[in-house]
Design an enzyme around this catalytic site. Structure first.
Site: not given
Length: 200
Positions: A10, A14-15, A22, A89
């Site tokens: 991806h 923001q993280f 994440q 993930e």
């Protein structure tokens, strides 16, 4: 025609921009991440011309958002994206939503190991992720190319599984958001993608 498997990560979230872990948590793509997804999709479209393929994605929002943009670029209906939990993930346990600098402050030698993520309390194990990826691979259709939109760590394990890498080799891999990996005949090629960031 030899099958090709395209492994994508991806775009920046923001993280990611905040250096925050994440795992199974989620945050949306940044404008840079959106541009990366468009760049990857535009480049990928050249490789998919005239070929039959299926698009798979992790169900986590950042991967789905990226997969939708990629499908827009390659001319594939986003309604045909197959989301699969096995592509998620790693769960990073108690470190999810924690910033990397704060972890390093508490553990100064943390980043000396490439697999440092797995030291998180209650993190998902390497073998657990590898097993779910092997399960996913065993369920793939026998013909046609595969496009998979996943994550940094899971993507590295997937590439390692496809190429019979050792544990050490898996963690030596790059984790780019502006490139994808094409695997064909047990050979992997990294394809860098032009990302144009708008001035806005």
């Amino acid at each position: 025609m030899t099958r090709k498997i395209f492994v994508l990560r991806h775009g920046q979230t923001q993280f990611n921009a905040e250096q925050k872990l994440q795992g199974h948590c989620n945050s949306p793509l940044t404008p840079k991440g959106v541009a990366q997804a468009h760049g990857v999709g535009a480049t990928l479209s050249e490789y998919l011309k005239g070929r039959t393929y299926t698009v798979y994605a992790s169900p986590l929002g950042r991967a789905v958002q990226t997969a939708n943009i990629v499908c827009e670029e390659v001319g594939h209906s986003s309604s045909k994206i197959i989301e699969d939990d096995r592509l998620k993930e790693f769960s990073l346990g108690e470190w999810e939503q924690t910033t990397i600098p704060s972890l390093v402050e508490a553990n100064p030698d943390l980043l000396s190991d490439r697999d440092w993520y797995l030291k998180a309390p209650n993190a998902e194990s390497y073998q657990s992720v590898k097993s779910r990826l092997q399960s996913w691979l065993s369920d793939l259709p026998e013909t046609g190319d595969i496009v998979v939109v996943s994550h940094a760590l899971t993507g590295a394990v997937l590439r390692g599984t496809l190429l019979n890498m050792t544990y050490e080799q898996v963690w030596q891999q790059d984790l780019p958001q502006d490139a994808f990996f094409m695997i064909e005949n047990n050979t992997m090629t990294r394809v860098d993608c032009l990302v144009e960031l708008s001035a806005a």
